[in-house]
Structure formats: structure tokens, C-alpha cells
Motif scaffolding. Structure first.
Motif, short mmCIF file in Angstrom:
data_model
loop_
_atom_site.label_atom_id
_atom_site.label_comp_id
_atom_site.label_asym_id
_atom_site.label_seq_id
_atom_site.Cartn_x
_atom_site.Cartn_y
_atom_site.Cartn_z
N TYR A 1 0.80 -1.23 0.00
CA TYR A 1 0.00 0.00 0.00
C TYR A 1 0.84 1.27 0.00
CZ TYR A 1 -3.75 -3.21 1.16
OH TYR A 1 -4.65 -4.23 1.13
N GLU B 1 -2.88 6.62 -1.79
CA GLU B 1 -4.05 6.61 -0.91
C GLU B 1 -3.59 6.60 0.54
OE1 GLU B 1 -6.68 3.43 -1.92
OE2 GLU B 1 -6.69 3.95 -4.04
N GLU B 2 -4.53 6.84 1.45
CA GLU B 2 -4.15 6.90 2.87
C GLU B 2 -3.95 5.52 3.49
OE1 GLU B 2 -8.54 6.73 2.59
OE2 GLU B 2 -7.10 8.07 1.70
N LYS B 3 -4.53 4.46 2.91
CA LYS B 3 -4.37 3.11 3.48
C LYS B 3 -2.88 2.76 3.52
CE LYS B 3 -5.97 -1.63 3.14
NZ LYS B 3 -6.23 -1.77 4.54
N GLY B 4 -2.47 2.28 4.67
CA GLY B 4 -1.07 1.94 4.85
C GLY B 4 -0.23 3.08 5.39
N ASP C 1 -3.38 4.16 9.15
CA ASP C 1 -4.14 3.14 9.88
C ASP C 1 -3.28 2.19 10.72
OD1 ASP C 1 -3.10 2.09 7.54
OD2 ASP C 1 -4.88 0.98 7.00
#
Length: 70
Positions: free
Chosen positions: A53, A58-61, A64
Motif C-alpha cells: 500500500y 491513498e491513505e491506506k497503509g 491506519d
């Protein structure tokens, strides 16, 4: 001089103590360890980053990963 690259808490402290660096910067370890300083300070294990990721836009990784809860 600021060094970077594959340091852990022990090797970073040794480099500074031996005068091989004035400071050590950490990049990748912060991705999975938002509490990296606390983990280093207390000898806690580091979380592994999921690079599937990372750097994909993107914000994932990135946002989170939890703080240590042991």
C-alpha cells in the motif's frame, strides 16, 4: 551530519555516541510505527510496514497503523 538508512535504535545510538553522526533520521520505520520514539525508548517491537500500500497515493497503509498496545 545526519545519517539515514537501515538504522535501529541501538545502531543509531552507537553512531551518534561514536561521533559518526550528529543525528539519525528514520523514514520507513515511521510508516508503520506512528509511536516510533516511544517504541525505541521502551524497547518495544516494531510493526512491519505493508509496502503493498505504500507510495500508491491513498491513505491506506499510512494512517491506519496503531500505536503499540501490548
Amino acid at each position: 551530519m545526519i545519517q539515514n538508512g537501515s538504522f535501529d535504535a541501538e545502531t543509531a545510538a552507537r553512531f551518534v555516541a561514536e561521533g559518526k553522526a550528529d543525528a539519525i533520521s528514520f523514514g520507513r520505520p515511521y510508516i508503520a510505527n506512528p509511536d516510533l520514539v516511544t517504541r525505541f525508548r521502551h524497547g518495544l517491537p516494531l510493526a512491519e510496514a505493508n509496502f503493498d500500500y505504500a507510495y500508491v497515493g491513498e491513505e491506506k497503509g499510512y494512517t491506519d497503523y496503531p500505536a503499540f498496545a501490548g
